[in-house]
Structure formats: structure tokens, C-alpha cells
Design an enzyme around this catalytic site. Sequence first.
Site, PDB file in Angstrom:
ATOM      1  CG  HIS A 193      -2.371   3.250  -8.301  1.00 41.44           C
ATOM      2  ND1 HIS A 193      -2.365   4.054  -7.187  1.00 41.44           N
ATOM      3  CD2 HIS A 193      -3.626   2.750  -8.386  1.00 41.44           C
ATOM      4  CE1 HIS A 193      -3.565   4.024  -6.630  1.00 41.44           C
ATOM      5  NE2 HIS A 193      -4.344   3.238  -7.333  1.00 41.44           N
ATOM      6  CD  GLU A 246      -4.312   6.016  -9.618  1.00 38.56           C
ATOM      7  OE1 GLU A 246      -4.680   5.124 -10.389  1.00 38.56           O
ATOM      8  OE2 GLU A 246      -4.959   6.339  -8.606  1.00 38.56           O
ATOM      9  NE  ARG A 291      -3.875   0.252   0.288  1.00 34.20           N
ATOM     10  CZ  ARG A 291      -4.675  -0.060  -0.738  1.00 34.20           C
ATOM     11  NH1 ARG A 291      -4.576   0.581  -1.893  1.00 34.20           N
ATOM     12  NH2 ARG A 291      -5.548  -1.029  -0.620  1.00 34.20           N
TER      13      ARG A 291
HETATM   14  O1  LIG Z   1      -7.426  -0.751  -3.266  1.00 26.17           O
HETATM   15  P1  LIG Z   1      -6.778  -0.784  -4.613  1.00 26.17           P
HETATM   16  O2  LIG Z   1      -7.187  -1.971  -5.431  1.00 26.17           O
HETATM   17  O3  LIG Z   1      -5.283  -0.674  -4.492  1.00 26.17           O
HETATM   18  O4  LIG Z   1      -7.275   0.491  -5.421  1.00 26.17           O
HETATM   19  C1  LIG Z   1      -7.060   1.783  -4.955  1.00 26.17           C
HETATM   20  C2  LIG Z   1      -7.703   2.808  -5.889  1.00 26.17           C
HETATM   21  O5  LIG Z   1      -7.071   2.751  -7.140  1.00 26.17           O
HETATM   22  C3  LIG Z   1      -7.505   3.691  -8.139  1.00 26.17           C
HETATM   23  O6  LIG Z   1      -7.080   4.956  -7.848  1.00 26.17           O
HETATM   24  C4  LIG Z   1      -8.993   3.651  -8.360  1.00 26.17           C
HETATM   25  O7  LIG Z   1      -9.402   4.717  -9.199  1.00 26.17           O
HETATM   26  C5  LIG Z   1      -9.728   3.677  -7.043  1.00 26.17           C
HETATM   27  O8  LIG Z   1     -11.122   3.469  -7.268  1.00 26.17           O
HETATM   28  C6  LIG Z   1      -9.204   2.606  -6.091  1.00 26.17           C
HETATM   29  O9  LIG Z   1      -9.888   2.636  -4.875  1.00 26.17           O
END
Ligand SMILES: O=P(O)(O)OC[C@H]1O[C@H](O)[C@H](O)[C@@H](O)[C@@H]1O
Length: 267
Positions: free
Chosen positions: A143, A243, A49
Site C-alpha cells: 500500500h 497500491e 501512516r
Molecule cells: O486508514 P487505513 O486503514 O490505513 O486505510 C487507508 C485507505 O486504504 C486503501 O487505499 C483503501 O482503498 C481506502 O479506502 C482506505 O481509506
Amino acid sequence: MVIIEVNNNSASAKIALQGAHIFHYARKGEKPLLWLSDISDFQDGKAIRGGVPVCWPSFGMNNPNLPQHGFARTALFEHQSTKEIDANTTEVILTLSYSQETLTLWPYKFELELKVTVSDKLTMELITKNIDDKVFKITQALHTYFPVSHISDAKIKGLNNKPYLDALTSEQLTQSGDVIFEEEVDRVYQEVNSEVLLVDRDRTIHIQNEGSSSVVVWNPWIEKGKRMSAMRDDAYNDFVCIESANAFEDFRLIEPGESHTLKATIY
Ligand SMILES: O=P(O)(O)OC[C@H]1O[C@H](O)[C@H](O)[C@@H](O)[C@@H]1O
């Protein structure tokens, strides 16, 4: 988890082989440019994370047959090389190739490479090669989680007048002025062909993308923040994701023998 550490005259970085996941980058004597959750799991099979998850070959649920953000972020990459270009510049190359497991999830033969250049800038080149005999479609993102002194101090410049998809309401809207954070934000900005700036209280971070015209801006805010794995309930105050993407209508079709490079430079 196997981790590659880079330390040269201008900066340091840490990259996990799982997911080719850069989770630390800082210029010498400066605060990190990447946010990392202090309770992130470094467990096999779970995405870290923070840092820069590699979302591939699908962004979000763009390909509903794949897990959220695809399978690369939890796949084990191979370390091809670490090269000292000069005393200030180190280049690390990591690769992932198709396997029986990936073919079951996604029936295409591919070679994926992340080339990371660590200097006074962090450069990431995500190269997708189609080595199959049929065309395939990808969506993807680097990301990146950026730390902010406090979310209420963060402003994003460079997106004024850009069209965006509000992923929370599915509305197509147009940005007016800087992006600021006063609630949950999950947006896919389109037609972005110039630099994006994250302006914080005491510094400005530059994000330059190539091979991409979509930029996702995300902060989970309070309620979603509590539901997120591997981060504290109030961590939404500390980061914003900007991202570098090929998402939704900015998907890429890659012909057999062809490749596509998504490049992001941050400093
Ligand atoms: O929890 P994850 O699968 O890592 O995703 C984290 C985030 O990623 C992106 O930014 C998406 O646009 C979000 O909708 C999502 O919550």
C-alpha cells in the site's frame, strides 16, 4: 519499535519490524520516494501512516472477518537476514509465521516473507506460502504512499482504458486518459499488466508489478483527510497511494504447499 536501517552506495531505507513496514527509501542525494506522515505514531499495535503498509491476508474489508487491511501491518515480523549483495545493493528478509493469535483470526497455517532489495530501485517481494493442508484465499496490497509536490500536480499514466471499481460508489467504470485528483479518489483498477507512472511537477516515479493485476489508487481529499488517523488535516495535498494489489476479483487461492509472490519495483 525495532527498526532496520539500510545504507549503501546507492540508497538508504528504514524498515520497522512491526508490519515489515518500509517507511523510508531514498536514492543518494535525492528526495525520498515514500511519503511518511510527520505526525505518524510509531506505537506498537498501530499502523505507521505512510511508507508501504503490508495489507495481508485481506485488502480493505475484502475479508469482513478480519480487521481493515488484515493483521500483518501491525504484526511483529522476524528479521531473518540482511545481505550486502554488492556495494550498491542490500537485501533484507523479514518473515511472519502463523501463531495461536493469527489462527484465532484466520484459521490457516502460513509463512509470509517480505524480501526488500534496496538499490537504485526499491524492490519488494511479498511471498505467501500455504503450509496448511487446506487451500486458502488471500487478497493483499503493498500500500505505497508516494510524495507529490502538490496533489494538483500529480498525474497517473498507464491506466488509460482500464476498467475500475469506484470504491466510493461501487460503480464499475472505465478510465479515460490520465488519473488526476480533484476530489476523493478510491479506485481499484483491474487488468493492469504494465508499468504505472506517477508524473509529478519535477519527477516521474515508475511502479512495476508482478503477480498482480489490480492497482488501487487512493487520495482521501479534504473531508476524509480530516478523519484519517495520524496525519494532518491538509496532508492529502502531499501524497497519493498507488497500491500494488491482489484485490477484489484479483484474489489468489493458494493450495497446500504452494506459494504466491506479489512483487513491486519502484524507482
Ligand atoms: O486508514 P487505513 O486503514 O490505513 O486505510 C487507508 C485507505 O486504504 C486503501 O487505499 C483503501 O482503498 C481506502 O479506502 C482506505 O481509506
